[in-house]
Design a protein around this motif. Sequence first.
Motif, short mmCIF file in Angstrom:
data_model
loop_
_atom_site.label_atom_id
_atom_site.label_comp_id
_atom_site.label_asym_id
_atom_site.label_seq_id
_atom_site.Cartn_x
_atom_site.Cartn_y
_atom_site.Cartn_z
N GLN A 117 0.74 -1.20 0.06
CA GLN A 117 -0.10 -0.06 0.08
C GLN A 117 0.79 1.19 -0.09
N GLN A 118 1.91 1.35 0.77
CA GLN A 118 2.82 2.41 0.80
C GLN A 118 3.41 2.70 -0.64
N MET A 119 3.84 1.44 -1.51
CA MET A 119 4.54 1.68 -2.63
C MET A 119 3.21 2.33 -3.60
N LYS A 120 1.95 1.77 -3.49
CA LYS A 120 1.24 2.06 -4.39
C LYS A 120 0.72 3.86 -4.13
N ALA A 121 0.84 4.05 -2.93
CA ALA A 121 0.54 5.51 -2.53
C ALA A 121 1.79 6.50 -3.16
N PHE A 122 2.80 5.79 -2.98
CA PHE A 122 4.10 6.67 -3.56
C PHE A 122 3.90 6.95 -5.23
N GLU A 123 3.52 5.58 -5.64
CA GLU A 123 3.36 5.74 -7.04
C GLU A 123 2.59 6.77 -7.53
N GLN A 124 1.22 7.00 -6.85
CA GLN A 124 0.31 7.84 -7.07
C GLN A 124 0.91 9.35 -6.84
N LEU A 125 1.82 9.47 -5.68
CA LEU A 125 2.40 10.76 -5.47
C LEU A 125 3.27 11.05 -6.95
N VAL A 126 4.05 9.98 -7.22
CA VAL A 126 4.99 10.29 -8.36
C VAL A 126 4.11 10.68 -9.78
N ILE A 127 2.92 10.05 -9.99
CA ILE A 127 1.96 10.75 -11.13
C ILE A 127 1.67 12.04 -10.95
N ASP A 128 1.30 12.28 -9.79
CA ASP A 128 0.56 13.54 -9.68
C ASP A 128 1.74 14.78 -9.64
N ALA A 129 2.91 14.32 -9.42
CA ALA A 129 4.08 15.15 -9.38
C ALA A 129 4.25 15.66 -10.83
N ALA A 130 4.49 14.58 -11.45
CA ALA A 130 4.68 14.33 -13.06
C ALA A 130 3.82 15.25 -13.66
N LEU A 131 2.50 14.95 -13.51
CA LEU A 131 1.43 15.91 -14.28
C LEU A 131 1.61 17.30 -13.88
N SER A 132 1.73 17.46 -12.75
CA SER A 132 1.27 18.90 -12.27
C SER A 132 2.75 19.88 -12.22
N GLY A 133 3.82 19.04 -12.34
CA GLY A 133 5.20 19.96 -12.24
C GLY A 133 5.32 20.84 -10.87
N ASP A 134 4.49 20.13 -9.79
CA ASP A 134 4.44 20.80 -8.69
C ASP A 134 5.79 20.43 -7.85
N TYR A 135 6.47 21.36 -7.32
CA TYR A 135 7.86 21.05 -6.51
C TYR A 135 7.20 20.25 -5.29
N LEU A 136 6.46 20.88 -4.56
CA LEU A 136 6.25 20.11 -3.12
C LEU A 136 5.81 18.84 -3.63
N LYS A 137 4.97 18.54 -4.55
CA LYS A 137 4.53 17.16 -4.83
C LYS A 137 5.66 16.06 -5.33
N ALA A 138 6.67 16.83 -6.06
CA ALA A 138 7.66 16.01 -6.16
C ALA A 138 8.78 15.70 -4.91
N TYR A 139 8.72 16.87 -4.11
CA TYR A 139 9.54 16.36 -2.84
C TYR A 139 8.72 15.41 -2.02
N GLN A 140 7.22 15.53 -1.91
CA GLN A 140 6.64 14.37 -1.15
C GLN A 140 7.13 13.04 -1.69
N ALA A 141 7.00 12.96 -3.14
CA ALA A 141 7.36 11.49 -3.46
C ALA A 141 8.45 11.15 -3.25
N MET A 142 9.67 12.02 -3.33
CA MET A 142 10.83 11.56 -2.95
C MET A 142 10.94 11.30 -1.52
N VAL A 143 10.42 11.88 -0.54
CA VAL A 143 10.42 11.63 0.56
C VAL A 143 9.74 10.36 1.16
N MET A 144 8.47 10.03 0.48
CA MET A 144 7.69 8.71 0.81
C MET A 144 8.44 7.66 0.15
#
Length: 443
Positions: free
Chosen positions: A379-406
Motif C-alpha cells: 500500500q505504501q508503494m502504491k501511494a508513492f506511485e500515485q504521488l509520483v504521477i501527481d507530481a509528474a503531471l502537475s510539475g509541482d515542486y512540493l508534490k515531487a518532494y513528497q514523492a521523494m520523501v515517501m
Amino acid sequence: MGLKVVIIGGGSSYTPEIVEGFILRHQTFPVSELVLVDIEEGEEKLDIVGNLALRMIKKANLPISLSWTLNRRKALVNANFVTTQIRVGGLDAREKDERIPLTHGVLGQETNGPGGIFKAFRTIPVLMEISKEMNEICPNAWLINFTNPAGIVTEALLKHGNHKKVIGVCNIPYNMKNSVAEMMNCSAKDVAIEFIGMNHFVFGRNVLVNGVNKTSEVLDKLLSKEIDYSPANIVALGWSDEFIKSLKLLPNPYHQYYFQTEEVLQKDLAAFKENGTRAEIVKEVEKELLNKYQDEELEVKPPELEKRGGAYYSDAACSLMNSIYTNKGDIQTINIQNHGAIPDLPSDSVIEVNAVITKDGPKPIAVGELPLSIKGIVQQMKAFEQLVIDAALSGDYLKAYQAMVMNPLVPSEKKAKVILDEMLDAHKNHLPQFSQMEGRGIE
Ligand code: G6P
C-alpha cells in the motif's frame, strides 16, 4: 485489411528481439506492416536497427512490409497495435538517475528510488502526448507499454490519458515463470504462478506445475539458489531462510532494494566505484550491439542481446498481442487497472496481475486481500506511485518532494531535498513541467 504494428522507440537496440517475436509468430499473428518510429536524436540508431530488421524479415521470407520514420503521427495511421519502448533523455539521463543518488549514498537505480521517480517525471508527459495522438489517429489500436517505470507509466496513461486501450508489460513475471519451468523440466505453459502486487514490486504465490502445487519446492530451490530469475542488471544476493519461510511468497529480483537495502547499497556503491553506473555499462553493450547490427551478413537477433536486463520482454509483448488478436482467452501477467482484484488497493490503480486475454483486452483475475505480511509495504508503494504521477503531471515542486520523501529507499527528508534539487537541475531539459519550480526553496 492487414495487421499493422508501430514500435515507438524503434531505434532501440532491443528492437531485433521484438522483430524476431513477430517473425516466429507470423502464422498466428500475421503482421503485414511494421513501422519503427524514433526521434531525430535517434535517427542513426533507427537506420542501423531498421536495416537489420529488414534483413531478418528477408531471411524469414515473410510478407511483412517494414519501414522506419521520424514522423510519429503518420506512422500511427491505421495502426492495430502500438508499442512504446522509449527512454526520454537516452542513456545519459539514466546515468544521472543512477549517479546522483549514489553520490549521496542513496540507491541509484533506473526504476527504483530517486532514479525511478525521475524516469517517470521525464516519461509520463511524453506518453501522454502519444496517448492523445493515438486517440485521435488510431482510436481502436492497443497501446502496449514497456517503457519504465512500466507500472507507474501505465497507471498515468489509464487514469489521465485520452486513450484507454493501454496495457503494461514487463519481463519479470515472464522470467520467473520460465525459470520455474526450466527447473521443473517442463514447458512454461505448464506453470502457473499467481502474481500479487505492482510492477517491479510483484510477489509470486501458489506455484502450480501441471495443476499440482509446487510452491514449497520452488521456495526451497530459491533458498538453495538452484533457481535464480534475476535479469542481467541485478546480482542476486540470496534470501535468508527466515525471509522466504515466513513470507511463503516468491520475491521478485527488485525486492532486494527494499528488503536488503543496506547490503545492496554497499554492493552498488562498490560497483559504482569500480565500473561506474549500470548506464555506462549498458552504453558499452549497446555500442557493441550496434557495431554487430551493422554487419551486412547479420540476419538474426545476435545472442549478445541477452546481456541486457530486458531480454525476453518481447516474448511477453508478442504473446499478449497474439492473444488479443486471436481472442485466445489464455492467462498472462500484465499491468492493468485493479478493478477490485486486490480490494486493499484503489480500484483505478494499476497492478501487475494475471489476467484473461481476449479480443476485448485483459480481465484481471481476483487475488483477494493482500497477505498481512506485505499489505503495508504494497500500500505504501502504491501511494508513492500515485504521488509520483501527481507530481509528474502537475510539475509541482512540493508534490515531487513528497514523492521523494515517501519512497522507502530515501532515508532522510533533508537528503530528499538535496537529491531532488540536484536531479531537477540535471534533468531540466527534459522536465518542461517543472520549469516554474513553484515552492522550491521552502525549508
Ligand atoms: C529488467 C527490467 C526491465 C529493465 C531492465 C534493465 O529486465 O525488468 O524493466 O528495463 O532490466 O536492463 P538493462 O540492461 O538496461 O540494465
